[in-house]
Design a protein around this motif. Sequence first.
Motif, short mmCIF file in Angstrom:
data_model
loop_
_atom_site.label_atom_id
_atom_site.label_comp_id
_atom_site.label_asym_id
_atom_site.label_seq_id
_atom_site.Cartn_x
_atom_site.Cartn_y
_atom_site.Cartn_z
N ASN A 119 18.71 54.87 50.63
CA ASN A 119 19.95 55.28 50.89
C ASN A 119 20.44 54.24 49.57
OD1 ASN A 119 20.92 56.70 52.43
ND2 ASN A 119 20.71 55.68 54.45
N LEU A 120 21.31 54.20 48.69
CA LEU A 120 21.94 53.15 47.96
C LEU A 120 23.61 52.86 48.54
CD1 LEU A 120 21.70 55.78 44.71
CD2 LEU A 120 20.18 54.05 45.11
N SER A 121 23.41 51.40 47.80
CA SER A 121 24.47 50.76 48.12
C SER A 121 25.21 50.75 47.23
CB SER A 121 23.89 49.39 48.65
OG SER A 121 23.46 48.81 47.31
N PHE A 122 26.22 49.46 46.48
CA PHE A 122 27.73 49.38 45.91
C PHE A 122 26.45 48.66 44.15
CE2 PHE A 122 31.39 46.91 43.78
CZ PHE A 122 31.54 48.52 43.23
N LEU A 123 26.15 48.15 44.97
CA LEU A 123 25.48 47.77 44.25
C LEU A 123 24.37 48.16 43.58
CD1 LEU A 123 25.17 43.51 45.26
CD2 LEU A 123 26.98 44.95 43.17
N ASP A 124 23.94 48.99 43.71
CA ASP A 124 23.09 49.90 42.73
C ASP A 124 23.35 51.55 42.06
OD1 ASP A 124 21.01 49.15 44.82
OD2 ASP A 124 21.00 50.24 46.51
N LEU A 125 24.94 51.39 41.93
CA LEU A 125 25.40 51.93 41.00
C LEU A 125 25.27 51.65 39.84
CD1 LEU A 125 28.93 53.39 42.83
CD2 LEU A 125 26.36 54.35 42.92
N PRO A 126 25.19 51.75 38.77
CA PRO A 126 25.49 51.40 37.43
C PRO A 126 26.80 50.69 37.35
CG PRO A 126 24.57 53.30 36.98
CD PRO A 126 25.08 53.95 38.77
N GLY A 127 26.51 49.82 36.10
CA GLY A 127 27.22 48.89 35.53
C GLY A 127 28.38 49.11 35.17
N GLU A 128 28.60 50.36 34.60
CA GLU A 128 29.77 51.86 33.94
C GLU A 128 30.47 51.89 34.72
OE1 GLU A 128 26.10 53.69 33.22
OE2 GLU A 128 26.09 51.63 32.71
N ILE A 129 29.89 52.32 35.92
CA ILE A 129 30.51 52.98 37.36
C ILE A 129 31.47 52.00 38.16
CG2 ILE A 129 30.11 54.27 39.03
CD1 ILE A 129 27.61 55.89 37.93
N ARG A 130 30.86 51.15 37.96
CA ARG A 130 31.11 49.73 38.86
C ARG A 130 32.21 49.36 38.50
NH1 ARG A 130 25.61 47.87 39.52
NH2 ARG A 130 26.42 46.06 38.46
N ASN A 131 32.60 48.82 36.85
CA ASN A 131 33.43 48.94 35.76
C ASN A 131 34.53 49.52 36.08
OD1 ASN A 131 32.34 46.38 35.84
ND2 ASN A 131 31.70 46.78 33.77
N GLN A 132 34.68 50.63 36.42
CA GLN A 132 35.69 51.99 36.09
C GLN A 132 36.05 51.96 37.76
OE1 GLN A 132 36.50 53.84 34.36
NE2 GLN A 132 38.01 53.50 35.11
N ILE A 133 35.47 51.54 39.16
CA ILE A 133 35.82 51.18 40.16
C ILE A 133 36.54 50.55 40.48
CG2 ILE A 133 35.53 51.16 42.64
CD1 ILE A 133 32.57 52.44 42.34
N TYR A 134 35.94 49.47 39.69
CA TYR A 134 36.77 48.11 39.61
C TYR A 134 38.86 48.17 38.81
CZ TYR A 134 32.89 45.36 40.93
OH TYR A 134 31.89 45.10 41.41
N ILE A 135 38.37 49.21 37.91
CA ILE A 135 39.51 49.14 37.00
C ILE A 135 40.49 50.55 38.20
CG2 ILE A 135 40.21 50.83 35.34
CD1 ILE A 135 38.19 49.91 33.73
#
Length: 200
Positions: free
Chosen positions: A3-19
């Motif tokens: 299972n992948l955690s949120f922090l396993d996602l690529p940084g650019e995907i996390r940034n888009q979620i933050y936006i």
Amino acid sequence: MQNLSFLDLPGEIRNQIYIDVLILPPIFARRQLGGDPPIYPQILRVCKQVHEEAKQILYGGNVFIAHPNLLNGWPRLRWKYDTISSQNVIAYIKRYYLIVRLDCDPNFTAENAEKAFSGIEELTIRVEQAEFRGSDYQVLKLFEGVRGVKKTKVYGSVTGFPRYCEWLQDVMRTPKEVGVTDFEKSEELGAMKLWDDFGR
């Protein structure tokens, strides 16, 4: 399969979620019925890494309302939100919206304005006055020392001095080490004569 955690996602995907969950439309943008969409700053509480990543987008990506007297002191994201007092947080804010009244004595100096806004990403100044063409642009001259702003806009009750506002926008975008030409008031007077003749 692991299972992948949120922090396993690529940084650019996390940034888009933050936006998506932290950025509001600029306060001066036209809104849909119902006002601003909700934001979810609770995401900053997930863990230390998420907090560090997300706060740069929450505070660095949104346009904040500048205090009318303290400028970049005690800003707020919207009128309904509390002001921000932490200097550590304020240091991340790079986009400001400021209402300037021309018919009131300002409670800040040119030095205050220069220190508060030079080098930021965006500065939008909304000009207000009680009477149409009742005041000149003397208060706006306090911003002539601001330099290096990437995006500037001066709008509102500026009918009497549109060319000065264009000049001021250019000046505030100019790098500090580059000289600027003084504003020629005669240009504005010529433009206003055309306006007065048209209004007769």
